[in-house]
Design a protein around this motif. Structure first.
Motif, PDB file in Angstrom:
ATOM      1  N   VAL A   1       1.343   6.447  -7.043  1.00 57.23           N
ATOM      2  CA  VAL A   1       0.184   7.257  -7.418  1.00 57.23           C
ATOM      3  C   VAL A   1       0.496   8.744  -7.273  1.00 57.23           C
ATOM      4  CG1 VAL A   1      -2.177   7.881  -6.738  1.00 57.23           C
ATOM      5  CG2 VAL A   1      -1.551   5.486  -7.012  1.00 57.23           C
ATOM      6  N   VAL A   2       1.103   9.140  -6.152  1.00 55.47           N
ATOM      7  CA  VAL A   2       1.448  10.548  -5.929  1.00 55.47           C
ATOM      8  C   VAL A   2       2.436  11.025  -6.994  1.00 55.47           C
ATOM      9  CG1 VAL A   2       2.656  12.113  -4.347  1.00 55.47           C
ATOM     10  CG2 VAL A   2       0.913  10.566  -3.473  1.00 55.47           C
ATOM     11  N   THR A   3       3.434  10.231  -7.306  1.00 59.34           N
ATOM     12  CA  THR A   3       4.409  10.590  -8.337  1.00 59.34           C
ATOM     13  C   THR A   3       3.733  10.715  -9.699  1.00 59.34           C
ATOM     14  OG1 THR A   3       6.140   9.427  -7.102  1.00 59.34           O
ATOM     15  CG2 THR A   3       6.583   9.915  -9.416  1.00 59.34           C
ATOM     16  N   GLY A   4       2.852   9.798 -10.014  1.00 58.31           N
ATOM     17  CA  GLY A   4       2.123   9.849 -11.287  1.00 58.31           C
ATOM     18  C   GLY A   4       1.226  11.073 -11.395  1.00 58.31           C
ATOM     19  N   VAL A   5       0.536  11.418 -10.315  1.00 56.25           N
ATOM     20  CA  VAL A   5      -0.329  12.600 -10.317  1.00 56.25           C
ATOM     21  C   VAL A   5       0.506  13.866 -10.495  1.00 56.25           C
ATOM     22  CG1 VAL A   5      -1.835  14.001  -8.853  1.00 56.25           C
ATOM     23  CG2 VAL A   5      -2.228  11.546  -9.039  1.00 56.25           C
ATOM     24  N   GLN A   6       1.633  13.956  -9.815  1.00 50.75           N
ATOM     25  CA  GLN A   6       2.502  15.123  -9.968  1.00 50.75           C
ATOM     26  C   GLN A   6       3.022  15.229 -11.405  1.00 50.75           C
ATOM     27  OE1 GLN A   6       5.461  14.640  -6.911  1.00 50.75           O
ATOM     28  NE2 GLN A   6       4.296  15.865  -5.436  1.00 50.75           N
ATOM     29  N   LEU A   7       3.395  14.119 -11.986  1.00 47.95           N
ATOM     30  CA  LEU A   7       3.881  14.106 -13.358  1.00 47.95           C
ATOM     31  C   LEU A   7       2.793  14.573 -14.323  1.00 47.95           C
ATOM     32  CD1 LEU A   7       6.165  13.385 -15.334  1.00 47.95           C
ATOM     33  CD2 LEU A   7       5.207  11.079 -15.425  1.00 47.95           C
ATOM     34  N   LEU A   8       1.588  14.041 -14.182  1.00 50.17           N
ATOM     35  CA  LEU A   8       0.477  14.459 -15.038  1.00 50.17           C
ATOM     36  C   LEU A   8       0.132  15.931 -14.826  1.00 50.17           C
ATOM     37  CD1 LEU A   8      -1.906  11.365 -14.958  1.00 50.17           C
ATOM     38  CD2 LEU A   8      -0.541  12.198 -16.862  1.00 50.17           C
ATOM     39  N   SER A   9       0.209  16.383 -13.587  1.00 51.24           N
ATOM     40  CA  SER A   9      -0.065  17.790 -13.284  1.00 51.24           C
ATOM     41  C   SER A   9       0.949  18.696 -13.977  1.00 51.24           C
ATOM     42  CB  SER A   9      -0.033  18.015 -11.776  1.00 51.24           C
ATOM     43  OG  SER A   9      -0.181  19.380 -11.477  1.00 51.24           O
ATOM     44  N   ASN A  10       2.218  18.342 -13.918  1.00 49.62           N
ATOM     45  CA  ASN A  10       3.259  19.125 -14.593  1.00 49.62           C
ATOM     46  C   ASN A  10       3.079  19.113 -16.105  1.00 49.62           C
ATOM     47  OD1 ASN A  10       4.462  19.846 -12.198  1.00 49.62           O
ATOM     48  ND2 ASN A  10       5.990  18.218 -12.271  1.00 49.62           N
ATOM     49  N   ILE A  11       2.677  17.993 -16.653  1.00 48.95           N
ATOM     50  CA  ILE A  11       2.421  17.909 -18.096  1.00 48.95           C
ATOM     51  C   ILE A  11       1.269  18.826 -18.469  1.00 48.95           C
ATOM     52  CG2 ILE A  11       1.566  16.382 -19.926  1.00 48.95           C
ATOM     53  CD1 ILE A  11       3.235  14.132 -18.601  1.00 48.95           C
ATOM     54  N   MET A  12       0.207  18.821 -17.691  1.00 45.49           N
ATOM     55  CA  MET A  12      -0.952  19.676 -17.981  1.00 45.49           C
ATOM     56  C   MET A  12      -0.594  21.151 -17.841  1.00 45.49           C
ATOM     57  SD  MET A  12      -3.361  17.888 -19.089  1.00 45.49           S
ATOM     58  CE  MET A  12      -4.584  19.151 -19.103  1.00 45.49           C
TER      59      MET A  12
ATOM     60  N   LEU B   1       0.824  -1.211   0.000  1.00 48.79           N
ATOM     61  CA  LEU B   1       0.000   0.000   0.000  1.00 48.79           C
ATOM     62  C   LEU B   1       0.860   1.264   0.000  1.00 48.79           C
ATOM     63  CD1 LEU B   1      -2.926  -0.988   2.408  1.00 48.79           C
ATOM     64  CD2 LEU B   1      -3.014  -0.673  -0.070  1.00 48.79           C
ATOM     65  N   VAL B   2       1.933   1.284   0.768  1.00 44.73           N
ATOM     66  CA  VAL B   2       2.827   2.447   0.811  1.00 44.73           C
ATOM     67  C   VAL B   2       3.492   2.643  -0.549  1.00 44.73           C
ATOM     68  CG1 VAL B   2       4.997   3.313   1.808  1.00 44.73           C
ATOM     69  CG2 VAL B   2       3.207   2.401   3.296  1.00 44.73           C
ATOM     70  N   LEU B   3       3.996   1.574  -1.150  1.00 43.35           N
ATOM     71  CA  LEU B   3       4.631   1.681  -2.470  1.00 43.35           C
ATOM     72  C   LEU B   3       3.624   2.133  -3.529  1.00 43.35           C
ATOM     73  CD1 LEU B   3       6.978  -1.450  -2.467  1.00 43.35           C
ATOM     74  CD2 LEU B   3       7.621   0.965  -2.310  1.00 43.35           C
ATOM     75  N   THR B   4       2.411   1.616  -3.460  1.00 39.04           N
ATOM     76  CA  THR B   4       1.367   2.025  -4.408  1.00 39.04           C
ATOM     77  C   THR B   4       1.036   3.499  -4.237  1.00 39.04           C
ATOM     78  OG1 THR B   4       0.439  -0.215  -4.387  1.00 39.04           O
ATOM     79  CG2 THR B   4      -0.980   1.553  -5.212  1.00 39.04           C
ATOM     80  N   ALA B   5       0.931   3.968  -2.995  1.00 37.23           N
ATOM     81  CA  ALA B   5       0.636   5.383  -2.733  1.00 37.23           C
ATOM     82  C   ALA B   5       1.752   6.273  -3.273  1.00 37.23           C
ATOM     83  CB  ALA B   5       0.450   5.606  -1.235  1.00 37.23           C
ATOM     84  N   ILE B   6       2.989   5.872  -3.107  1.00 34.27           N
ATOM     85  CA  ILE B   6       4.126   6.652  -3.625  1.00 34.27           C
ATOM     86  C   ILE B   6       4.051   6.731  -5.146  1.00 34.27           C
ATOM     87  CG2 ILE B   6       6.644   6.639  -3.927  1.00 34.27           C
ATOM     88  CD1 ILE B   6       6.820   5.536  -1.045  1.00 34.27           C
TER      89      ILE B   6
END
Length: 169
Positions: free
Chosen positions: A23-34, A16-21
């Protein structure tokens, strides 16, 4: 002895901790792309608006030579006539306006918004085609430098400029 199948609580928490990390990294990456896409789109749109505004100014000043004369030229505005009507191109706040009638605030049409409030529109008038000396009187104007400085993001500006030769026919 009985064997237990399944995962321990520590293994589930670690996953769960690895999955959360991830997900957070992926959201930040998508946010920067947008954000990059939005910034690039704003830059593109403002560049297009500035080019259209500059093209309109060039057309207006080019037509001055055959129909009338420039009657006033300062750093942030220019006034000209077609022999009958008075026209102005000037900046107020962060907007560049085209005025038909010569009275500020009436018959104003927006050429460009999002320009630098301090130095968004600049005119420099010259009395020779070489651009070596500034015109002493408005009747002698032969060349006009026009520059637009417009926003392409938070505290970022881009410059576009052109020269218009005022030729007598």
């Amino acid at each position: 002895m009985k064997t237990h199948r399944g995962f321990t609580l520590i293994e589930i928490i670690a996953v769960l901790v690895l999955t959360a990390i991830l997900v957070v990294t992926g959201v930040q990456l998508l946010s920067n792309i947008m954000l990059g896409y939005v910034s690039a789109e704003q830059t593109y749109q403002n560049t297009q608006k500035a080019q259209v505004a500059l093209d309109r100014i060039v057309v207006e000043l080019t037509s001055v030579a055959s129909m009338g004369a420039i009657t006033a030229c300062s750093q942030s505005n220019i006034t000209y006539t077609d022999g009958t009507n008075i026209f102005m191109i000037y900046q107020t706040g962060s907007v560049v306006l085209y005025n038909m009638g010569g009275v500020v605030g009436t018959q104003d049409y927006t050429l460009m918004d999002d320009v630098d409030q301090n130095n968004g529109l600049r005119f420099t008038c010259y009395d020779s085609y070489t651009g070596t000396s500034v015109a002493a009187s408005v009747g002698d104007i032969k060349l006009v430098d026009v520059a637009l400085r417009f926003s392409v993001g938070q505290d970022l500006f881009k410059d576009l400029s052109t020269q218009v030769a005022i030729q007598s026919y």
